[in-house]
Design a protein around this motif. Structure first.
Motif, PDB file in Angstrom:
ATOM      1  N   SER A   1     -24.935 -45.252  83.062  1.00  0.00           N
ATOM      2  CA  SER A   1     -24.664 -44.077  83.896  1.00  0.00           C
ATOM      3  C   SER A   1     -24.885 -44.380  85.374  1.00  0.00           C
ATOM      4  N   LEU A   2     -25.904 -45.177  85.711  1.00  0.00           N
ATOM      5  CA  LEU A   2     -26.165 -45.487  87.113  1.00  0.00           C
ATOM      6  C   LEU A   2     -25.079 -46.374  87.715  1.00  0.00           C
ATOM      7  N   LEU A   3     -24.482 -47.214  86.899  1.00  0.00           N
ATOM      8  CA  LEU A   3     -23.424 -48.090  87.414  1.00  0.00           C
ATOM      9  C   LEU A   3     -22.185 -47.310  87.852  1.00  0.00           C
ATOM     10  N   VAL A   4     -21.958 -46.139  87.254  1.00  0.00           N
ATOM     11  CA  VAL A   4     -20.781 -45.353  87.638  1.00  0.00           C
ATOM     12  C   VAL A   4     -21.103 -44.275  88.674  1.00  0.00           C
ATOM     13  N   LEU A   5     -22.396 -44.038  88.939  1.00  0.00           N
ATOM     14  CA  LEU A   5     -22.761 -42.944  89.843  1.00  0.00           C
ATOM     15  C   LEU A   5     -22.153 -43.055  91.234  1.00  0.00           C
ATOM     16  N   PRO A   6     -22.118 -44.232  91.898  1.00  0.00           N
ATOM     17  CA  PRO A   6     -21.578 -44.271  93.266  1.00  0.00           C
ATOM     18  C   PRO A   6     -20.160 -43.732  93.396  1.00  0.00           C
ATOM     19  N   SER A   7     -19.375 -43.826  92.330  1.00  0.00           N
ATOM     20  CA  SER A   7     -17.995 -43.334  92.401  1.00  0.00           C
ATOM     21  C   SER A   7     -17.896 -41.826  92.202  1.00  0.00           C
ATOM     22  N   LEU A   8     -19.004 -41.159  91.903  1.00  0.00           N
ATOM     23  CA  LEU A   8     -18.974 -39.730  91.589  1.00  0.00           C
ATOM     24  C   LEU A   8     -19.339 -38.841  92.767  1.00  0.00           C
ATOM     25  N   PHE A   9     -19.938 -39.410  93.820  1.00  0.00           N
ATOM     26  CA  PHE A   9     -20.366 -38.584  94.955  1.00  0.00           C
ATOM     27  C   PHE A   9     -19.159 -38.048  95.730  1.00  0.00           C
ATOM     28  N   SER A  10     -19.267 -36.777  96.133  1.00  0.00           N
ATOM     29  CA  SER A  10     -18.255 -36.153  96.980  1.00  0.00           C
ATOM     30  C   SER A  10     -18.897 -34.951  97.658  1.00  0.00           C
ATOM     31  N   GLY A  11     -18.115 -34.240  98.444  1.00  0.00           N
ATOM     32  CA  GLY A  11     -18.650 -33.098  99.167  1.00  0.00           C
ATOM     33  C   GLY A  11     -18.937 -31.893  98.298  1.00  0.00           C
ATOM     34  N   THR A  12     -18.391 -31.868  97.095  1.00  0.00           N
ATOM     35  CA  THR A  12     -18.630 -30.764  96.159  1.00  0.00           C
ATOM     36  C   THR A  12     -19.041 -31.337  94.805  1.00  0.00           C
ATOM     37  N   ALA A  13     -19.548 -30.476  93.957  1.00  0.00           N
ATOM     38  CA  ALA A  13     -19.996 -30.894  92.624  1.00  0.00           C
ATOM     39  C   ALA A  13     -18.792 -30.930  91.690  1.00  0.00           C
ATOM     40  N   GLN A  14     -18.173 -32.081  91.583  1.00  0.00           N
ATOM     41  CA  GLN A  14     -17.011 -32.254  90.716  1.00  0.00           C
ATOM     42  C   GLN A  14     -17.440 -32.286  89.243  1.00  0.00           C
ATOM     43  N   PRO A  15     -16.503 -31.998  88.308  1.00  0.00           N
ATOM     44  CA  PRO A  15     -16.860 -32.043  86.881  1.00  0.00           C
ATOM     45  C   PRO A  15     -17.458 -33.377  86.451  1.00  0.00           C
ATOM     46  N   SER A  16     -16.977 -34.482  87.004  1.00  0.00           N
ATOM     47  CA  SER A  16     -17.520 -35.787  86.620  1.00  0.00           C
ATOM     48  C   SER A  16     -18.990 -35.912  87.015  1.00  0.00           C
ATOM     49  N   MET A  17     -19.373 -35.355  88.171  1.00  0.00           N
ATOM     50  CA  MET A  17     -20.772 -35.367  88.573  1.00  0.00           C
ATOM     51  C   MET A  17     -21.615 -34.494  87.655  1.00  0.00           C
ATOM     52  N   LEU A  18     -21.076 -33.366  87.242  1.00  0.00           N
ATOM     53  CA  LEU A  18     -21.812 -32.497  86.318  1.00  0.00           C
ATOM     54  C   LEU A  18     -22.050 -33.187  84.980  1.00  0.00           C
ATOM     55  N   VAL A  19     -21.060 -33.962  84.523  1.00  0.00           N
ATOM     56  CA  VAL A  19     -21.253 -34.725  83.291  1.00  0.00           C
ATOM     57  C   VAL A  19     -22.393 -35.727  83.469  1.00  0.00           C
ATOM     58  N   PHE A  20     -22.425 -36.408  84.607  1.00  0.00           N
ATOM     59  CA  PHE A  20     -23.520 -37.343  84.881  1.00  0.00           C
ATOM     60  C   PHE A  20     -24.862 -36.618  84.866  1.00  0.00           C
ATOM     61  N   ILE A  21     -24.931 -35.454  85.511  1.00  0.00           N
ATOM     62  CA  ILE A  21     -26.185 -34.705  85.602  1.00  0.00           C
ATOM     63  C   ILE A  21     -26.698 -34.336  84.209  1.00  0.00           C
ATOM     64  N   VAL A  22     -25.807 -33.861  83.338  1.00  0.00           N
ATOM     65  CA  VAL A  22     -26.216 -33.504  81.975  1.00  0.00           C
ATOM     66  C   VAL A  22     -26.711 -34.749  81.246  1.00  0.00           C
ATOM     67  N   PHE A  23     -25.933 -35.814  81.318  1.00  0.00           N
ATOM     68  CA  PHE A  23     -26.268 -37.037  80.602  1.00  0.00           C
ATOM     69  C   PHE A  23     -27.583 -37.620  81.109  1.00  0.00           C
ATOM     70  N   TYR A  24     -27.723 -37.702  82.438  1.00  0.00           N
ATOM     71  CA  TYR A  24     -28.926 -38.295  83.011  1.00  0.00           C
ATOM     72  C   TYR A  24     -30.147 -37.413  82.761  1.00  0.00           C
ATOM     73  N   GLY A  25     -29.931 -36.099  82.767  1.00  0.00           N
ATOM     74  CA  GLY A  25     -31.044 -35.202  82.478  1.00  0.00           C
ATOM     75  C   GLY A  25     -31.601 -35.400  81.086  1.00  0.00           C
ATOM     76  N   LEU A  26     -30.721 -35.566  80.110  1.00  0.00           N
ATOM     77  CA  LEU A  26     -31.180 -35.779  78.735  1.00  0.00           C
ATOM     78  C   LEU A  26     -32.010 -37.060  78.616  1.00  0.00           C
ATOM     79  N   ASP A  27     -31.765 -38.022  79.503  1.00  0.00           N
ATOM     80  CA  ASP A  27     -32.417 -39.329  79.421  1.00  0.00           C
ATOM     81  C   ASP A  27     -33.547 -39.500  80.433  1.00  0.00           C
ATOM     82  N   TRP A  28     -33.796 -38.502  81.278  1.00  0.00           N
ATOM     83  CA  TRP A  28     -34.672 -38.654  82.453  1.00  0.00           C
ATOM     84  C   TRP A  28     -36.044 -39.224  82.104  1.00  0.00           C
TER      85      TRP A  28
END
Length: 451
Positions: A326-353
């Protein structure tokens, strides 16, 4: 305040089943108070990520300097843990936790008067580092080790989730306070939250089930509390000296150092400023981290449940590998708004935090027996050492390269390496299944190690 046990006391010499009473065991009240205390102390640990830019703008301090204060905090947070576990054995959980909360309140409250960077190091780094370190995950291991036999992994997951999720759930509130009323108001609110928990700890947090004439939850006999012997420093250092001669200790400590680097040190400290670099408002980024905290509750409790049933080595290997991907793909997910792909990362990373904590605690208990809580304190010190390196290192990467991309890539590769370290841990022939391991740990503490 007198405390009335919720089930009938029994003779400590009794060896058979102690009661058929189905009323609530006091262990659950102790766990509930510990949960609130962990959430109260977590308030401060939510502040650095939303205060980096306000402090930089007001005082002109480089981000690396401010991040260094966070690193001191993270390092002391870890180094204090094994000594705090030994102090709890020597002086009692209630005293140590009460003093810890007062230190957190003092460190956060005094920041409103600072005007030099060394004062930030003293308040954020030293005072709060010592306070939060005294209520770190070694505190969780001590509570579950004394009060629970059955459901120990599950309770470990719940308490761990309370501390980690409390830190992240505080973020939106603190971000709003900083935006609307300034960072000093946020610091005072955090100090007040820590102070508010002290009366609960003093009134309701108990030391040992044997003090109430009861067995631990799930046990069938009362086990007398072991006498306090020796100094806390001697016990903590003795545990380290013995554990450090074993292979499992270094594998656990190495993996947990990477765990700290990729959570508290990197994501917990730098996610908000990294998102802000891409045009996302701080309040929005803080809200995303709060979602990490909410899903962390689910993931960590589920991990505790699995720890009671599945080999902890396999769980750690899976958790670290997924985190790395998940961390390897994170740099490509940043943008000015919370895109669906970022929300997927947040859910996934939260479960593993912090899903790694219950299996790591269980493995410390399996390999190191009654000394498991203190040894876990040292493993957790490695966790915070990794976090401290990542907090400062990511700040330097941002100052030198202009963005955080390299920090995310390195963290992803390290997490995959931690998966390999976890899978190198071996179960000794004839070791019991996890639930049986937890039940066996109710024997009086002895400094015996099975490395």
């Amino acid at each position: 305040m007198a405390f009335r046990p919720l089930v009938a006391p029994v003779n400590p010499a009794q060896t058979g089943p102690v009661t058929k009473n189905r009323r609530l065991h006091p262990a659950w009240l102790v766990a509930a108070v510990a949960f609130v205390a962990l959430v109260g102390a977590a308030g401060f640990r939510a502040t650095p990520s939303v205060l980096l830019h306000p402090l930089h703008e007001e005082f002109g301090w480089p981000l690396a300097t401010i991040s260094a204060a966070v690193s001191v905090n993270l390092l002391l947070y870890g180094l204090t843990a094994p000594f705090a576990a030994a102090l709890m054995d020597r002086f009692g959980i209630r005293r140590v936790v009460s003093v810890a909360l007062l230190l957190v309140a003092a460190g956060s409250g005094l920041t409103v008067f600072m005007n030099a960077s060394w004062q930030l190091l003293l308040c954020w780094g030293v005072l709060v580092g010592l306070g939060t370190g005294s209520m770190a995950l070694a505190f969780v291991a001590t509570i579950t080790g004394r009060w629970f036999v059955h459901r120990r992994g599950l309770v470990t997951g719940v308490l761990t989730a309370g501390g980690a999720a409390g830190q992240l759930v505080f973020l939106p509130l603190i971000a709003i306070l900083v935006r609307d009323h300034g960072w000093r108001t946020a610091a005072l609110v955090v100090a007040g939250a820590a102070l508010a928990v002290v009366p609960l700890v003093v009134w309701f947090l108990r030391e040992h089930p044997a003090d109430l004439g009861l067995p631990a939850y799930g046990a069938t006999a009362v086990v007398a509390a072991p006498p306090a012997t020796g100094g806390a420093a001697t016990r903590a250092l003795g545990a380290l000296a013995t554990a450090a001669r074993t292979r499992p200790f270094w594998l656990l400590a190495g993996g947990f150092a990477i765990c700290g680097a990729t959570t508290n040190g990197l994501v917990g400290t730098h996610f908000v400023p990294a998102a802000h670099d891409h045009g996302m408002p701080q309040t929005t980024a803080a809200g995303l981290l709060a979602l990490v905290g909410l899903f962390d509750i689910v993931g960590t409790i589920a991990s505790g449940w699995l720890t009671d049933r599945v080999d902890s080595r396999l769980l750690l290997g899976l958790y670290y590998a997924l985190r790395g991907a998940s961390l390897l793909v994170l740099p490509s997910l940043f943008s000015g708004t919370a895109q669906p792909s970022m929300l997927v990362f947040i859910v996934f990373y939260g479960l593993d935090w912090v899903a790694t904590v219950p299996p790591t605690v269980a493995l410390c208990r399996e390999y190191f027996g009654g000394a498991g809580a203190v040894v876990f304190g040292w493993v957790f010190a490695a966790h915070q050492f990794g976090a401290a390196l990542a907090a400062t290192g990511a700040g330097l990467v941002r100052d030198r390269l202009g963005d955080y991309a390299m920090a995310w890539y390195v963290a992803g590769a390290l997490s995959i390496g931690a998966a390999g370290l976890s899978l190198l841990l071996r179960r000794r022939p004839g070791r019991p299944v996890p639930e049986a391991v937890l039940a066996a740990a109710t024997a009086p503490r002895a400094w015996s190690f099975r490395g």
